[in-house]
Motif scaffolding. Sequence first.
Motif, PDB file in Angstrom:
ATOM      1  N   GLU A 143       0.858  -1.188   0.000  1.00  0.00           N
ATOM      2  CA  GLU A 143       0.000   0.000   0.000  1.00  0.00           C
ATOM      3  C   GLU A 143       0.887   1.229   0.000  1.00  0.00           C
ATOM      4  O   GLU A 143       2.112   1.127   0.046  1.00  0.00           O
ATOM      5  CB  GLU A 143      -0.891  -0.001   1.247  1.00  0.00           C
ATOM      6  N   GLY A 144       0.271   2.413  -0.019  1.00  0.00           N
ATOM      7  CA  GLY A 144       1.007   3.637   0.210  1.00  0.00           C
ATOM      8  C   GLY A 144       0.996   3.966   1.695  1.00  0.00           C
ATOM      9  O   GLY A 144       0.291   3.336   2.488  1.00  0.00           O
ATOM     10  N   ALA A 145       1.773   4.972   2.082  1.00  0.00           N
ATOM     11  CA  ALA A 145       1.822   5.354   3.498  1.00  0.00           C
ATOM     12  C   ALA A 145       0.443   5.796   3.987  1.00  0.00           C
ATOM     13  O   ALA A 145       0.059   5.486   5.110  1.00  0.00           O
ATOM     14  CB  ALA A 145       2.859   6.456   3.708  1.00  0.00           C
TER      15      ALA A 145
ATOM     16  N   THR B 140      -2.297   5.810   1.454  1.00  0.00           N
ATOM     17  CA  THR B 140      -3.116   5.555   0.278  1.00  0.00           C
ATOM     18  C   THR B 140      -3.179   4.063  -0.016  1.00  0.00           C
ATOM     19  O   THR B 140      -2.395   3.283   0.508  1.00  0.00           O
ATOM     20  CB  THR B 140      -2.530   6.251  -0.969  1.00  0.00           C
ATOM     21  N   ASN B 141      -4.114   3.702  -0.886  1.00  0.00           N
ATOM     22  CA  ASN B 141      -4.057   2.402  -1.549  1.00  0.00           C
ATOM     23  C   ASN B 141      -3.482   2.601  -2.945  1.00  0.00           C
ATOM     24  O   ASN B 141      -3.573   3.694  -3.519  1.00  0.00           O
ATOM     25  CB  ASN B 141      -5.435   1.762  -1.650  1.00  0.00           C
ATOM     26  N   VAL B 142      -2.896   1.541  -3.479  1.00  0.00           N
ATOM     27  CA  VAL B 142      -2.259   1.580  -4.788  1.00  0.00           C
ATOM     28  C   VAL B 142      -3.011   0.637  -5.719  1.00  0.00           C
ATOM     29  O   VAL B 142      -3.279  -0.517  -5.359  1.00  0.00           O
ATOM     30  CB  VAL B 142      -0.784   1.129  -4.697  1.00  0.00           C
ATOM     31  N   GLY B 143      -3.348   1.120  -6.905  1.00  0.00           N
ATOM     32  CA  GLY B 143      -3.989   0.289  -7.905  1.00  0.00           C
ATOM     33  C   GLY B 143      -3.298   0.440  -9.243  1.00  0.00           C
ATOM     34  O   GLY B 143      -2.628   1.444  -9.500  1.00  0.00           O
ATOM     35  N   CYS B 144      -3.468  -0.553 -10.116  1.00  0.00           N
ATOM     36  CA  CYS B 144      -2.871  -0.525 -11.451  1.00  0.00           C
ATOM     37  C   CYS B 144      -3.922  -0.956 -12.460  1.00  0.00           C
ATOM     38  O   CYS B 144      -4.726  -1.860 -12.189  1.00  0.00           O
ATOM     39  CB  CYS B 144      -1.674  -1.476 -11.543  1.00  0.00           C
TER      40      CYS B 144
ATOM     41  N   ASP C 291      -0.597   0.280 -17.814  1.00  0.00           N
ATOM     42  CA  ASP C 291      -1.146   1.446 -18.514  1.00  0.00           C
ATOM     43  C   ASP C 291      -1.271   2.640 -17.570  1.00  0.00           C
ATOM     44  O   ASP C 291      -1.111   3.787 -17.988  1.00  0.00           O
ATOM     45  CB  ASP C 291      -2.528   1.120 -19.088  1.00  0.00           C
ATOM     46  N   LEU C 292      -1.586   2.357 -16.315  1.00  0.00           N
ATOM     47  CA  LEU C 292      -1.784   3.427 -15.333  1.00  0.00           C
ATOM     48  C   LEU C 292      -1.557   2.873 -13.936  1.00  0.00           C
ATOM     49  O   LEU C 292      -2.039   1.786 -13.617  1.00  0.00           O
ATOM     50  CB  LEU C 292      -3.210   3.987 -15.427  1.00  0.00           C
ATOM     51  N   VAL C 293      -0.824   3.600 -13.125  1.00  0.00           N
ATOM     52  CA  VAL C 293      -0.693   3.318 -11.694  1.00  0.00           C
ATOM     53  C   VAL C 293      -1.296   4.519 -10.972  1.00  0.00           C
ATOM     54  O   VAL C 293      -1.033   5.669 -11.333  1.00  0.00           O
ATOM     55  CB  VAL C 293       0.777   3.122 -11.288  1.00  0.00           C
ATOM     56  N   PHE C 294      -2.120   4.262  -9.963  1.00  0.00           N
ATOM     57  CA  PHE C 294      -2.782   5.368  -9.277  1.00  0.00           C
ATOM     58  C   PHE C 294      -2.788   5.145  -7.774  1.00  0.00           C
ATOM     59  O   PHE C 294      -2.601   4.022  -7.282  1.00  0.00           O
ATOM     60  CB  PHE C 294      -4.220   5.553  -9.789  1.00  0.00           C
ATOM     61  N   LEU C 295      -3.010   6.227  -7.052  1.00  0.00           N
ATOM     62  CA  LEU C 295      -3.184   6.223  -5.606  1.00  0.00           C
ATOM     63  C   LEU C 295      -4.604   6.672  -5.301  1.00  0.00           C
ATOM     64  O   LEU C 295      -5.172   7.498  -6.028  1.00  0.00           O
ATOM     65  CB  LEU C 295      -2.197   7.180  -4.938  1.00  0.00           C
TER      66      LEU C 295
ATOM     67  N   HIS D 203      -9.126  11.626  -0.082  1.00  0.00           N
ATOM     68  CA  HIS D 203      -8.931  12.868  -0.837  1.00  0.00           C
ATOM     69  C   HIS D 203      -9.334  12.707  -2.291  1.00  0.00           C
ATOM     70  O   HIS D 203      -9.666  13.688  -2.957  1.00  0.00           O
ATOM     71  CB  HIS D 203      -7.470  13.313  -0.765  1.00  0.00           C
ATOM     72  N   GLY D 204      -9.263  11.471  -2.821  1.00  0.00           N
ATOM     73  CA  GLY D 204      -9.605  11.242  -4.216  1.00  0.00           C
ATOM     74  C   GLY D 204      -8.663  10.256  -4.879  1.00  0.00           C
ATOM     75  O   GLY D 204      -8.034   9.425  -4.219  1.00  0.00           O
ATOM     76  N   VAL D 205      -8.553  10.383  -6.195  1.00  0.00           N
ATOM     77  CA  VAL D 205      -7.759   9.469  -7.024  1.00  0.00           C
ATOM     78  C   VAL D 205      -6.768  10.302  -7.830  1.00  0.00           C
ATOM     79  O   VAL D 205      -7.137  11.339  -8.407  1.00  0.00           O
ATOM     80  CB  VAL D 205      -8.656   8.662  -7.979  1.00  0.00           C
ATOM     81  N   VAL D 206      -5.514   9.848  -7.894  1.00  0.00           N
ATOM     82  CA  VAL D 206      -4.493  10.586  -8.638  1.00  0.00           C
ATOM     83  C   VAL D 206      -3.526   9.601  -9.276  1.00  0.00           C
ATOM     84  O   VAL D 206      -3.205   8.556  -8.704  1.00  0.00           O
ATOM     85  CB  VAL D 206      -3.738  11.574  -7.715  1.00  0.00           C
TER      86      VAL D 206
END
Length: 252
Positions: A157-159, A161-165, A208-212, A216-219
């Motif tokens: 995970e992030g500190a 955040t969650n991490v998705g791909c 194709d995309l890695v996001f957090l 707060h939202g999605v980035v």
Amino acid sequence: MIVRAVVEGRAVDADARFALEARYGHFTAMQVRDRRTRGLAHHLDRLAAANLEVFGAALDRAAVLGSIRAVLGDDLRDAGVRVYVVEHDGRPRVVATAAPPTEVSARPQRVTAVAYQRYLPHIKKAAGFAQAHIRRAAGPLGFDEALLTTGDGLISEGAITNVGCLSGGRLLWPDAPMLHGTAMRLLEDLDVPQERRPLRVADLPGFDLVFLCNSHGVVAVGEVDGVPLRQDAETLARLLAFYDALPWDPLD
């Protein structure tokens, strides 16, 4: 900056709030807009499950909702709200705090991998020195967030955040111990094939995309430790459109 705090619905000063917030317990964090929040049921479910594990007691959901309304008062319509359940005088107390609202950055994030695994990662614990230190150390180096990994680069995970791909139309989540965040739960309703699988830092440039994501939202993630990542514009637009269209649940 905390602008208001309540303990079991009663207003308290900053010192009292800090003393309670820093104690043994758990919490959830939400963004409130026009006295509404996304995924309210997920926030309550998180607190209820953690309360059983941490304190061996059922959660008084009405007290939680009452504390949120109390900390917003009659004047706050937009805020960043945290609800803690912490031990004080031998029993759990519900503490709610309100701060100015936070918007997610539109800029692709720069992240760094840090070998660290949280104890009981599925619980959002009230005291989080290690994660705070990791993010403080990463900031001066130009990083926005840290990815928590095993020593050989397996991502959990992030500190904060969650991490998705996203790859080939599939949404991938790390198959590792982590906090099942409220934003992650909401994104699990995205109508694409999804799976959990082991994800390593070295894998990220191939997606194709890695996001957090968090309250707060999605980035998008733009690079990891200086290595640029793909940011497929169509994939990102679809993901953001889905998240932006999610309903906001009333708090009143």
